[in-house]
Scaffold this motif. Sequence first.
Motif, mmCIF file in Angstrom:
data_model
loop_
_atom_site.group_PDB
_atom_site.id
_atom_site.type_symbol
_atom_site.label_atom_id
_atom_site.label_comp_id
_atom_site.label_asym_id
_atom_site.label_seq_id
_atom_site.Cartn_x
_atom_site.Cartn_y
_atom_site.Cartn_z
ATOM 1 N N LEU A 135 0.825 -1.206 0.000
ATOM 2 C CA LEU A 135 0.000 0.000 0.000
ATOM 3 C C LEU A 135 0.863 1.260 0.000
ATOM 4 C CD1 LEU A 135 -2.812 -1.043 2.513
ATOM 5 C CD2 LEU A 135 -3.017 -0.784 0.034
ATOM 6 N N ALA A 136 2.007 1.181 0.678
ATOM 7 C CA ALA A 136 2.907 2.342 0.727
ATOM 8 C C ALA A 136 3.486 2.666 -0.642
ATOM 9 C CB ALA A 136 4.027 2.076 1.727
ATOM 10 N N LEU A 137 3.542 1.656 -1.513
ATOM 11 C CA LEU A 137 4.053 1.874 -2.868
ATOM 12 C C LEU A 137 2.984 2.451 -3.799
ATOM 13 C CD1 LEU A 137 6.160 -1.383 -3.306
ATOM 14 C CD2 LEU A 137 7.016 0.935 -2.939
ATOM 15 N N GLY A 138 1.792 2.697 -3.254
ATOM 16 C CA GLY A 138 0.738 3.329 -4.036
ATOM 17 C C GLY A 138 -0.233 2.371 -4.692
ATOM 18 N N ALA A 139 -0.228 1.105 -4.303
ATOM 19 C CA ALA A 139 -1.126 0.126 -4.915
ATOM 20 C C ALA A 139 -2.562 0.342 -4.452
ATOM 21 C CB ALA A 139 -0.678 -1.287 -4.554
ATOM 22 N N THR A 140 -3.500 0.068 -5.340
ATOM 23 C CA THR A 140 -4.916 0.126 -4.982
ATOM 24 C C THR A 140 -5.283 -1.153 -4.229
ATOM 25 O OG1 THR A 140 -5.624 -0.929 -7.045
ATOM 26 C CG2 THR A 140 -5.387 1.477 -7.048
ATOM 27 N N ARG A 141 -6.504 -1.205 -3.721
ATOM 28 C CA ARG A 141 -6.931 -2.390 -2.990
ATOM 29 C C ARG A 141 -6.970 -3.612 -3.914
ATOM 30 N NH1 ARG A 141 -6.759 -2.137 2.381
ATOM 31 N NH2 ARG A 141 -8.371 -3.746 2.468
ATOM 32 N N THR A 142 -7.405 -3.385 -5.154
ATOM 33 C CA THR A 142 -7.446 -4.500 -6.113
ATOM 34 C C THR A 142 -6.045 -4.990 -6.427
ATOM 35 O OG1 THR A 142 -9.465 -3.605 -7.104
ATOM 36 C CG2 THR A 142 -8.224 -5.216 -8.396
#
Length: 232
Positions: A135-142
């Motif tokens: 998540l810290a790398l900018g990934a979405t929930r999907t």
Amino acid sequence: MDLILDGILQAFRLLFTLDREVLGIAWLSLKVSGLATLISLVLGIGLGTVIALTSFPGRKVLVSLVNTGMGLPPVVVGLFVSILLWRNGPLGFLELLYTPSAIIIAQSVIATPIVMGITIAAMQNLPANLRLQILALGATRTQLVFMLIKEARLPLMAGVMAGFGGVISEVGASIMVGGNVKGYTRVLTTATVMETGRGNFDIAIALSVILLLFCFLINYLLTLIQHRERPR
């Protein structure tokens, strides 16, 4: 001992002579169990991932039910699927009882808890801070879900093998919902039971050997994929 050797020789004879009935039974076994496994992967991995990654009241009870379902007796599944698909049952209007579709439904019910339970265990065994890093790398929930599934792909492959092995080798549910109709719903396991009941042990052993060969070859291919994906 001679009976077993005769059965093994009969198995190879049936395969090498391309016996139409045996090939039809074998193909139906692979098709039915393959589709059931595919359905169980979609449902099992999807639901298992949701359960593993979310917290909600009653989660432990639900996981316990899933783990119990991993050992669900096939005859129990066959009984309830038969009731659902019976002429006067809730789904009787579909007229699926004693069809290959009914076997696929029953086998999917058997395999889904197996895949789901292994998926939950695989997701829970991932590093606790991995989700935060993704998540810290900018990934979405999907994207997070797909990356976690990718990280857990090796144990999930074991789930594929366990699910497929559980359905292609079961007999109780297949007989109850499929009826073992010649040329239509007869698979390797139900044909083996029938030939054993008739006293045709050589044919029964031959069908068993063919079933074991199929199981070995498919699991061998999956194992090769699993080892190829293993981190170095």
